[in-house]
Write an enzyme that holds these catalytic residues in place. Structure first.
Site, PDB file in Angstrom:
ATOM      1  CB  CYS A 204       7.861 -14.254 -18.218  1.00 37.96           C
ATOM      2  SG  CYS A 204       7.923 -15.723 -17.196  1.00 37.96           S
TER       3      CYS A 204
ATOM      4  NE  ARG B  84      10.286 -11.892 -23.297  1.00 39.38           N
ATOM      5  CZ  ARG B  84      11.622 -11.896 -23.419  1.00 39.38           C
ATOM      6  NH1 ARG B  84      12.163 -11.791 -24.620  1.00 39.38           N
ATOM      7  NH2 ARG B  84      12.402 -12.020 -22.381  1.00 39.38           N
TER       8      ARG B  84
ATOM      9  CD1 TRP C  17       7.569 -21.721 -20.851  1.00 44.43           C
ATOM     10  CD2 TRP C  17       9.568 -21.036 -20.160  1.00 44.43           C
ATOM     11  NE1 TRP C  17       8.456 -22.748 -21.050  1.00 44.43           N
ATOM     12  CE2 TRP C  17       9.680 -22.356 -20.642  1.00 44.43           C
ATOM     13  CE3 TRP C  17      10.703 -20.421 -19.688  1.00 44.43           C
ATOM     14  CZ2 TRP C  17      10.891 -23.052 -20.658  1.00 44.43           C
ATOM     15  CZ3 TRP C  17      11.909 -21.095 -19.696  1.00 44.43           C
ATOM     16  CH2 TRP C  17      11.991 -22.408 -20.165  1.00 44.43           C
TER      17      TRP C  17
ATOM     18  CG  ASN D  47      11.707 -12.925 -17.902  1.00 45.28           C
ATOM     19  OD1 ASN D  47      11.600 -14.133 -17.687  1.00 45.28           O
ATOM     20  ND2 ASN D  47      12.497 -12.434 -18.844  1.00 45.28           N
ATOM     21  N   GLY D  48      12.338 -14.132 -14.847  1.00 50.23           N
ATOM     22  CA  GLY D  48      13.637 -14.563 -14.322  1.00 50.23           C
ATOM     23  C   GLY D  48      13.458 -15.521 -13.161  1.00 50.23           C
TER      24      GLY D  48
ATOM     25  CD  GLU E 176      19.059 -25.770 -36.725  1.00 49.49           C
ATOM     26  OE1 GLU E 176      19.611 -26.101 -35.648  1.00 49.49           O
ATOM     27  OE2 GLU E 176      18.139 -24.943 -36.778  1.00 49.49           O
TER      28      GLU E 176
ATOM     29  CE  LYS F  66      14.951 -24.349 -36.180  1.00 51.75           C
ATOM     30  NZ  LYS F  66      15.977 -24.597 -35.277  1.00 51.75           N
TER      31      LYS F  66
ATOM     32  CD  GLU G 162      13.274 -25.613 -32.148  1.00 57.62           C
ATOM     33  OE1 GLU G 162      13.186 -25.015 -31.074  1.00 57.62           O
ATOM     34  OE2 GLU G 162      14.135 -25.344 -32.993  1.00 57.62           O
TER      35      GLU G 162
ATOM     36  CG  HIS H 216      30.021 -47.180 -35.201  1.00 57.80           C
ATOM     37  ND1 HIS H 216      31.002 -48.125 -35.125  1.00 57.80           N
ATOM     38  CD2 HIS H 216      30.335 -46.388 -36.260  1.00 57.80           C
ATOM     39  CE1 HIS H 216      31.903 -47.920 -36.067  1.00 57.80           C
ATOM     40  NE2 HIS H 216      31.526 -46.862 -36.768  1.00 57.80           N
TER      41      HIS H 216
ATOM     42  CE  LYS I  87      13.796 -16.473 -31.372  1.00 62.20           C
ATOM     43  NZ  LYS I  87      14.187 -17.494 -32.366  1.00 62.20           N
TER      44      LYS I  87
HETATM   45  C1  AGP Z   1      16.481 -23.161 -31.784  1.00 61.28           C
HETATM   46  O1  AGP Z   1      15.469 -23.314 -32.756  1.00 61.28           O
HETATM   47  C2  AGP Z   1      15.928 -23.095 -30.378  1.00 61.28           C
HETATM   48  N1  AGP Z   1      14.925 -22.126 -30.254  1.00 61.28           N
HETATM   49  C3  AGP Z   1      17.021 -23.014 -29.332  1.00 61.28           C
HETATM   50  O2  AGP Z   1      17.813 -24.163 -29.463  1.00 61.28           O
HETATM   51  C4  AGP Z   1      17.960 -21.785 -29.424  1.00 61.28           C
HETATM   52  O3  AGP Z   1      18.784 -21.881 -30.557  1.00 61.28           O
HETATM   53  C5  AGP Z   1      18.856 -21.775 -28.173  1.00 61.28           C
HETATM   54  O4  AGP Z   1      18.025 -21.635 -27.047  1.00 61.28           O
HETATM   55  C6  AGP Z   1      19.901 -20.652 -28.180  1.00 61.28           C
HETATM   56  O5  AGP Z   1      19.261 -19.409 -28.209  1.00 61.28           O
HETATM   57  P1  AGP Z   1      20.147 -18.090 -28.566  1.00 61.28           P
HETATM   58  O6  AGP Z   1      20.651 -18.280 -29.944  1.00 61.28           O
HETATM   59  O7  AGP Z   1      19.187 -16.958 -28.432  1.00 61.28           O
HETATM   60  O8  AGP Z   1      21.256 -18.033 -27.567  1.00 61.28           O
END
Ligand code: AGP
Length: 604
Positions: free
Chosen positions: A2, A27, A74, A100-101, A476, A480, A483, A499, A599
């Protein structure tokens, strides 16, 4: 995750709080709210939805008072409802709090408070903190917070007000980030630095379990014991513009375009024409083994690092999901170097994995983008990827910075362990220096990718295939796409397709092959393309400029310049980042705020 923002000063707090929240909205955007002290009373406005929507509904910015706290949520505990939106209150002493947490022992604390007669309005763990502070209030909000911290377990960053102390904000954190912005005649508290940059560049990074009191005229810092500390004020050099969109429609696109900058800034000061300079690892040169711990995209950069370190520095390297590593009782000895990779430096799983490794005697090196973050502070050695603040939830420029830092580490280890001669080092530095321009070339030729995205946007599933050092790029690229566009995509080693996954292939399933020219697996990947083609798959190839052999094998070919085997992945990833961005936009989604994502995942 958050966002928290607070202001105390002589200006109207409302507009400043809304402006601060907007810079933190990535966030969390389930709900948002503000509490101020207005004519001696707590005034609260909050609702579900994004900040602009809530501003229209409840006029957040017109709330009265010159001291206030704000929150964008969040959801972790309790559904997305107006009642569960922060701030939360405990009215006996006019307490209002944003958090937050996750409080891990909130049920026990809640039971004790209920036994004292406290009534709970919401399902959140945050309300527990508000009532707990209230229950300890004897005339000093700071002392009430210090007393409450003794009973709390878990991750938190919070800011709290009391109508009984109208000119004061008290803030504290444990595991979740919180910074203090030190202004002139006004002070700020926020979840991260970009939110305060419009007002001040003087920042204090709160450390775990420290407590800060903010008034218009000053900031005081205390240990959890109540002992007073001298605030360590950092001057921030990067400017607000960097943290803003800079004319781009979304942070994600801006940050994709900043990748040449991420390469040059991360290498700045670390290379000459004949050597790599990483003095921080002089004591680590004889490590016997490396374990990389990370999550998500950072885990993908770790996989590339594994190829590099084993190929050039001949150091046995393994890459672990941080969330798995920490529960596996890993075998670690003093010859083990654990490398924690994290953009935010606040990912709970990676932080915990790093702590586990330290407890078992490993030296920990962190590769981090966010200066002053928890992982950066707790590592034995920290190497910053100077990609600048990365706001978009989908990590792009930080990923490139991570791979560059792993490449630099590889060359340094290779040179200092006498596995590279000077000419070989010069060649690898030459390859690195080519990269920013080559990345820019791909960015300049993005129109073809945007057109492909229009056709791709109607699909429901996709396969991304690569071999060798390009296999992590397949992962990767798939991540992308998933997400930000919500199209299901899987990354796979190209050879593994036969396989199982090849059963999925039909004309509706785009199969993206990374088939950049190299002398390792290129021919094998061409064969894999033929296997998919023979089953009617729709093939998109990421191929090298000038490669004619690939012509005629794929339905669409996106070309990238050629670099070395180790650096080609940083070129192959560009079209995949752009493709996922344009597909998301084509499908009408906001790539900066993908649903259900945050994030930085500062909870387990
Ligand atoms: C990547 O696009 C995502 N947002 C997510 O997988 C991110 O890489 C992961 O949460 C790790 O975050 P960090 O690099 O801040 O530790």
């Amino acid at each position: 995750m958050c966002g928290i923002f607070g202001y105390v000063g002589n200006r109207q707090a409302g507009p400043l709080l809304v402006e601060g929240l907007k810079k933190l909205e990535y966030r969390g955007y389930d709900s948002a709210g503000i509490a101020t002290i207005n004519n001696g009373e707590i005034e609260i406005r909050k609702d579900v939805g994004k900040i602009e929507e809530i501003e229209r509904k409840v006029a957040l910015s017109s709330v009265g008072g010159t001291v206030g706290i704000a929150h964008c949520r969040w959801a972790t505990h309790g559904g997305v409802t107006q009642k569960n939106a922060h701030p939360h209150v405990s009215l006996k002493n006019g307490i209002s709090l944003v958090h937050n947490g996750i409080i891990e022992n909130f049920s026990d604390v809640k039971a004790r408070l209920e036994a004292k007669g406290y009534h709970f309005e919401t399902e959140t763990d945050t309300e527990v903190i508000a009532h707990l502070i209230d229950s300890h209030y004897r005339g000093s909000l700071k002392d009430a917070v210090l007393a409450a911290l003794k009973e709390l377990e878990g991750a938190y960053a919070f800011a709290v007000l009391s109508s009984k102390e109208p000119g004061t904000i008290v803030a504290s954190r444990n595991e979740c980030p919180l910074i203090i912005g030190v202004g002139k005649g006004e002070n700020f508290v926020a979840s991260d630095v970009p939110a305060v940059l419009a007002h001040t560049r003087e920042v204090v990074y709160l450390k775990n379990q420290e407590v800060a009191t903010l008034t218009a005229t000053g900031v005081e810092l205390f240990e959890k014991t109540g002992k007073k500390l001298r605030p360590d004020v950092h001057h921030i050099t990067w400017d607000a513009a960097q943290a803003e969109k800079g004319g781009f429609p979304h942070y994600m696109l801006k940050e994709i375009f900043e990748q040449p900058f991420a390469v040059t800034e991360t290498t700045e000061g670390r290379i000459s024409d004949h050597e790599v300079l990483i003095p921080e690892i002089e004591q680590l040169l004889d490590v016997k083994r490396i374990i990389i711990v990370a999550c998500g995209t950072s885990w993908h950069s770790g996989l590339i690092g594994e190829f590099m370190l084993e190929e050039v520095a001949r150091i046995p390297t393994e890459v672990e999901y941080a969330s798995e590593f920490r529960y596996r009782n890993p075998i670690i000895d003093t010859g083990t170097l654990v490398v924690a990779i994290s953009q935010s430096g606040e990912t709970a799983d990676t932080l915990a994995a790093m702590r586990e490794a330290k407890e078992k005697g490993a030296t920990v090196l962190a590769i981090v983008n966010a200066v002053g973050s928890s992982i950066a502070r707790e590592a034995d050695v920290v190497l910053y990827t100077k990609a600048g603040p990365e706001i978009g939830v989908a990590s792009t420029k930080a990923f490139v910075g991570q791979v560059i830092m792993l490449y630099l580490l590889t060359i340094h280890f290779g040179w200092r362990r006498h596995l590279l001669d000077e000419q070989q080092v010069r060649n690898r530095i030459r390859d690195l220096r080519l990269l920013p321009l080559q990345i820019q070339q791909i960015l300049d030729e993005r129109e073809e990718i945007r057109k492909l995205a229009k056709r791709f946007a109607t699909r429901s599933n996709a396969l991304y295939l690569g071999r060798g050092i390009n296999y992590p790029i397949a992962l990767e690229g798939a991540l992308k796409l998933k997400e930000v566009s919500y199209i299901h995509a899987e990354g796979y080693p190209a050879a593994e397709m036969k396989h199982g996954p090849i059963a999925l292939v039909d004309k509706e399933m785009p199969v993206v092959f990374i088939v950049t020219k190299d002398d390792r697996t290129y021919k094998k990947v061409l064969s894999n393309i033929q296997e998919v083609k023979s089953r009617g798959g729709h093939i998109i190839a990421i191929a090298s400029k000038g490669d004619k052999e690939v012509n005629g094998t794929a339905d669409e070919i996106l070309r990238v310049p050629r670099n070395s085997y180790l650096l080609n992945p940083l070129l192959a990833v560009l079209p995949l980042q752009l493709l996922s961005y344009y597909v998301a936009v084509e499908r009408g989604f906001d790539p900066d705020k993908p649903k259900n994502l945050a994030k930085s995942v500062t909870v387990e």
